[in-house]
Design a protein around this motif. Structure first.
Motif, short mmCIF file in Angstrom:
data_model
loop_
_atom_site.label_atom_id
_atom_site.label_comp_id
_atom_site.label_asym_id
_atom_site.label_seq_id
_atom_site.Cartn_x
_atom_site.Cartn_y
_atom_site.Cartn_z
N TYR A 1 0.84 -1.19 0.00
CA TYR A 1 0.00 0.00 0.00
C TYR A 1 0.88 1.24 0.00
O TYR A 1 2.07 1.19 0.34
N ALA A 2 0.29 2.37 -0.35
CA ALA A 2 1.05 3.62 -0.44
C ALA A 2 1.42 4.17 0.93
O ALA A 2 2.36 4.96 1.05
N THR B 1 -1.66 -1.29 -3.90
CA THR B 1 -0.92 -0.70 -5.03
C THR B 1 0.00 -1.70 -5.71
O THR B 1 0.61 -1.39 -6.73
N LYS C 1 8.59 -0.19 4.77
CA LYS C 1 8.74 0.47 3.46
C LYS C 1 9.65 -0.38 2.58
O LYS C 1 10.73 -0.80 3.00
N GLN D 1 6.67 1.56 -1.37
CA GLN D 1 5.36 1.22 -0.82
C GLN D 1 5.54 0.53 0.54
O GLN D 1 6.66 0.32 1.01
N TYR D 2 4.42 0.19 1.16
CA TYR D 2 4.46 -0.40 2.50
C TYR D 2 3.81 -1.78 2.52
O TYR D 2 2.74 -1.99 1.94
#
Length: 369
Positions: free
Chosen positions: A198-199, A207, A238, A248-249
């Motif tokens: 995810y962002a 994402t 990250k 991203q995470y």
């Protein structure tokens, strides 16, 4: 003609031979690591050596517009970190053994950021700037030692001597943790399944994907919980995923080797916080030194939380402490003054609240773990 005795001649020959063989020569000093500043990349700190300080130490405070208090303290070179405490002097401090007789000290920490005995990389966060012990304000007291003897501080090959006697005369801008040609520091982790990324740690829109296997991550940030019951994690890592954009995470829930709310690499090194990504803290006053435990139900003491103002992260229901008119079942997750991080202390020791209450000093209910 001046005569030299046969004994003197023999002694001279033997002495020369011993020197040539290296027997009489003092052992060579091991090469020092390439030390970097003990504070984050791009920050500028001014330093001084005060008159009462007999050690070859320097005290650092920020002079770039940022605040000194609460700033991360970074390892100036790689090594093995030891968490230590000295009430009347250094306060909370870290001693890093870099090998070859070289150590660095970081005094007066507000809190530790690594486990005792952990191997740390250069640029890894090891603590938070504070003023514990014999200190008159937040600063980093920093030392370099060789075989126990203080050395003149050298940063990236340049000596900081002569030391100024007051702040504002000399300053140092850090390159520690800046990365360089190979990019940010990477921490290798194993994941047990393909994981959505995810962002941000709070986002719910996928994402991309990080494949199962060995992957690198850069840092961690606290966010929404993934998992539930006996298996969960709030930390997000990250990374550059296999599918989707970089940076991203991914949830630390997918790490193969560690437990709930842990975020370590495959070697057991605590992954450092991303900028602004540290876990929320709730400040509480405790009325006496309190025993800490690995869980809210454990009975084997693992350390001690000192009396005073301390931070906690969250609460969990567990065994009762106290009885009669004074008791509490809530346990607060914290980093104790003595012992490993992420332990539990009973809310019985809170100064301001009653039975089965768990609030911070402002009256905010501490969230569940």
């Amino acid at each position: 003609m001046r005569r030299i005795s046969l004994f003197a001649r023999a002694a001279a020959v033997i002495g020369a031979a011993l020197v040539a063989a290296g027997v009489m020569a003092a052992p060579a000093q091991a090469a020092a690591p390439t030390f970097k500043a003990p504070f984050p990349c791009g920050q500028r700190w001014t330093y001084q050596h005060h008159d009462g300080e007999v050690r070859l130490a320097l005290d650092f405070i920020r002079n770039d517009g940022g605040t000194t208090a609460g700033t991360p303290v970074l390892a100036s070179a790689a090594g093995t970190a030891a968490r230590k405490y000295q009430a009347g002097g250094a306060g909370n401090y870290i001693d890093i053994n870099h090998g070859g007789g070289w150590h660095t000290y970081y005094f007066h920490l507000y809190a530790y950021s690594v486990d005792d005995g952990a191997y740390v990389a250069q640029g890894q966060q090891i603590g938070i700037t504070g003023t514990t012990g014999n200190s008159d304000g937040e600063h980093i007291h920093y030392e370099q030692l060789y075989n126990g003897a203080g050395q003149t501080i050298v940063i990236e090959g340049a000596s900081l001597a002569p030391y100024p006697g007051s702040y504002g005369v000399k300053s140092l801008t850090s390159t520690n943790g800046c990365g360089g040609g190979s990019g940010p520091g990477k921490y290798w982790v194993d994941t047990f399944a393909a994981a959505p990324v995810y962002a941000s740690p709070a986002s719910t829109t996928q994402t991309g994907t990080l494949n199962k296997g060995t992957n690198y991550v850069f840092c961690k940030a606290w966010g929404r919980q993934v998992g539930s019951g006996s298996a969960f994690n709030h930390w997000w890592l990250k990374t550059d995923p296999d599918t989707g954009p970089a940076g991203q995470y991914v949830s630390a829930y997918y790490l193969s080797r560690w437990g709930n709310d842990e975020a370590k690499d495959n070697s057991g090194v605590v992954i450092p916080d991303c900028a602004g990504g540290s876990r929320p803290k709730y400040w509480v006053d405790t009325f006496q030194a309190a025993a800490v435990f690995a869980s809210p139900t454990s009975t084997g003491q693992t350390g001690t939380l000192n009396q005073g103002t301390n931070y906690v992260f969250c609460k969990a229901w567990g065994r009762q402490i106290g009885s009669g008119s004074a008791f509490n079942h809530w346990w607060l997750r914290t980093d104790p003054d003595v012992g490993p991080a992420d332990q539990y202390v009973s809310a019985y020791y809170l100064s301001r609240w009653g039975n089965d209450e768990a609030r911070d000093n402002n009256g905010t209910v501490i969230p569940d773990c």
